[in-house]
Write a protein that holds these residues in place. Sequence first.
Motif, PDB file in Angstrom:
ATOM      1  N   MET A   1      14.620 -48.035 -11.140  1.00 15.38           N
ATOM      2  CA  MET A   1      14.213 -47.666 -12.503  1.00 15.38           C
ATOM      3  C   MET A   1      14.996 -46.443 -12.971  1.00 15.38           C
ATOM      4  N   PHE A   2      15.362 -46.418 -14.281  1.00 11.31           N
ATOM      5  CA  PHE A   2      16.064 -45.264 -14.843  1.00 11.31           C
ATOM      6  C   PHE A   2      15.091 -44.451 -15.695  1.00 11.31           C
ATOM      7  N   GLY A   3      15.443 -43.192 -15.903  1.00 11.24           N
ATOM      8  CA  GLY A   3      14.631 -42.318 -16.740  1.00 11.24           C
ATOM      9  C   GLY A   3      15.483 -41.586 -17.751  1.00 11.24           C
ATOM     10  N   LEU A   4      14.861 -41.172 -18.840  1.00  5.24           N
ATOM     11  CA  LEU A   4      15.499 -40.375 -19.879  1.00  5.24           C
ATOM     12  C   LEU A   4      14.612 -39.170 -20.158  1.00  5.24           C
ATOM     13  N   ILE A   5      15.166 -37.970 -20.038  1.00  8.42           N
ATOM     14  CA  ILE A   5      14.435 -36.768 -20.427  1.00  8.42           C
ATOM     15  C   ILE A   5      15.016 -36.296 -21.749  1.00  8.42           C
ATOM     16  N   GLY A   6      14.166 -36.264 -22.774  1.00  8.13           N
ATOM     17  CA  GLY A   6      14.634 -35.874 -24.103  1.00  8.13           C
ATOM     18  C   GLY A   6      13.757 -34.824 -24.727  1.00  8.13           C
ATOM     19  N   HIS A   7      14.151 -34.449 -25.936  1.00  7.83           N
ATOM     20  CA  HIS A   7      13.354 -33.483 -26.709  1.00  7.83           C
ATOM     21  C   HIS A   7      13.646 -33.718 -28.180  1.00  7.83           C
ATOM     22  N   LEU A   8      12.846 -33.112 -29.034  1.00  8.10           N
ATOM     23  CA  LEU A   8      13.000 -33.289 -30.473  1.00  8.10           C
ATOM     24  C   LEU A   8      13.797 -32.126 -31.062  1.00  8.10           C
ATOM     25  N   THR A   9      14.191 -32.252 -32.331  1.00  3.95           N
ATOM     26  CA  THR A   9      15.186 -31.329 -32.882  1.00  3.95           C
ATOM     27  C   THR A   9      14.607 -30.034 -33.440  1.00  3.95           C
ATOM     28  N   SER A  10      13.311 -30.010 -33.729  1.00  9.83           N
ATOM     29  CA  SER A  10      12.706 -28.819 -34.325  1.00  9.83           C
ATOM     30  C   SER A  10      11.190 -28.929 -34.213  1.00  9.83           C
ATOM     31  N   LEU A  11      10.504 -27.815 -34.491  1.00 11.69           N
ATOM     32  CA  LEU A  11       9.039 -27.818 -34.479  1.00 11.69           C
ATOM     33  C   LEU A  11       8.503 -28.797 -35.521  1.00 11.69           C
ATOM     34  N   GLY A  99      18.861 -35.264 -21.260  1.00 10.38           N
ATOM     35  CA  GLY A  99      19.429 -35.378 -22.601  1.00 10.38           C
ATOM     36  C   GLY A  99      19.405 -34.079 -23.371  1.00 10.38           C
ATOM     37  N   GLY A 100      20.335 -33.933 -24.325  1.00  8.22           N
ATOM     38  CA  GLY A 100      20.358 -32.798 -25.238  1.00  8.22           C
ATOM     39  C   GLY A 100      20.453 -31.462 -24.522  1.00  8.22           C
ATOM     40  N   PHE A 101      19.538 -30.539 -24.870  1.00 10.08           N
ATOM     41  CA  PHE A 101      19.568 -29.195 -24.295  1.00 10.08           C
ATOM     42  C   PHE A 101      19.061 -29.162 -22.852  1.00 10.08           C
ATOM     43  N   SER A 102      18.494 -30.261 -22.359  1.00 12.42           N
ATOM     44  CA  SER A 102      17.965 -30.255 -20.986  1.00 12.42           C
ATOM     45  C   SER A 102      19.052 -29.885 -19.979  1.00 12.42           C
ATOM     46  N   SER A 103      20.228 -30.513 -20.116  1.00 11.51           N
ATOM     47  CA  SER A 103      21.311 -30.228 -19.171  1.00 11.51           C
ATOM     48  C   SER A 103      21.909 -28.848 -19.409  1.00 11.51           C
ATOM     49  N   ILE A 104      21.967 -28.426 -20.688  1.00 12.31           N
ATOM     50  CA  ILE A 104      22.530 -27.106 -21.003  1.00 12.31           C
ATOM     51  C   ILE A 104      21.653 -26.002 -20.411  1.00 12.31           C
TER      52      ILE A 104
END
Length: 339
Positions: A1-11, A99-104
């Motif tokens: 199984m694969f996973g994706l860790i993400g976040h949204l762009t603003s409050l 994803g996104g800022f998670s890796s940064i």
Amino acid sequence: MFGLIGHLTSLEHAQAVARDLGYPEYADQGLDFWCSAPPQIVDHITVTSVTGQKIEGKYVESCFLPEMLATRRIKAATRKVLNAMALAQKHDIDITALGGFSSIIFENFNLEQFKQVRNIELEFERFTTGNTHTAYIICRQVEQASKQLGIELSNATVAVCGATGDIGSAVCRWLEAKTDVKDLLLIARNQERLTNLQAELGRGKILALEEALPLADIIVWVASMPKGMEIDPTVLKKPCLLIDGGYPKNLATKIQHPDVYVLNGGIVEHSLDINWKIMKIVNMDVPERQLFACFAESMLLEFEKLHTNFSWGRNQITVEKMEQIGQISIKHGFRPLLV
């Protein structure tokens, strides 16, 4: 199984999405609440390759918001990433993309030193930044979109904003090794890293952003910026291709000029519909088919059963690895989003 860790762009975005996803207790809360909110698995995903192979995955919403970095809430931001990774591992996900800022955040704050998250010891080989596939897709966007617009790379100047980052440096390596780009402009904050990159490439001019913009036929934006910036289109060459690879987008608004073309960088289109709802939430134009290339990397690794941290660490991406993930991407039916 694969996973994706993400976040949204603003409050504001997060509050609206919480309402849509059925989390009313999150919808009216401010940044302090989101700083303490735990990660949630909010989507189950099925992806079918053009080979006929099917894989399953889960989307983990980290509850990180870019405002946390903008307001220097570093502990909250780092906790978000580590807790989301722990949740993915707890659900026995084999390979998960940050994803996104998670890796940064992971790289910039050296989160490898924090292997223990409560009762879970993180196994970093289960995670990938997805940056190799993102860099490959951006490079293919440069090559293919420029051709569509009649920009000849052999006569073109390409500026890379964020050139010393993981994706930016990989883009520069590819452009140097695999294309006949006439001139390469290197833009970043850290002068020592810029000098090192210039020495590695054996070419490239180091310029400030305001100096580089009027000279570039193609601008690649891969800087890590919590919020976008405005660009005055009158200073740009015409025609000009801007490839915005940020999330949130580096350019605050789409530039309104008939000869300036803004392309969403690092986005792939899949040949078949994907059964999920998460890309609607991040406002993809065709959410059943379009997704971030970093997310697609974990899918590709799951298709190939390459359960390894394929993209990991700063400036480790080679042209050879970009070619490898690129071949797998084509094999399973992914292609770069174009103008």
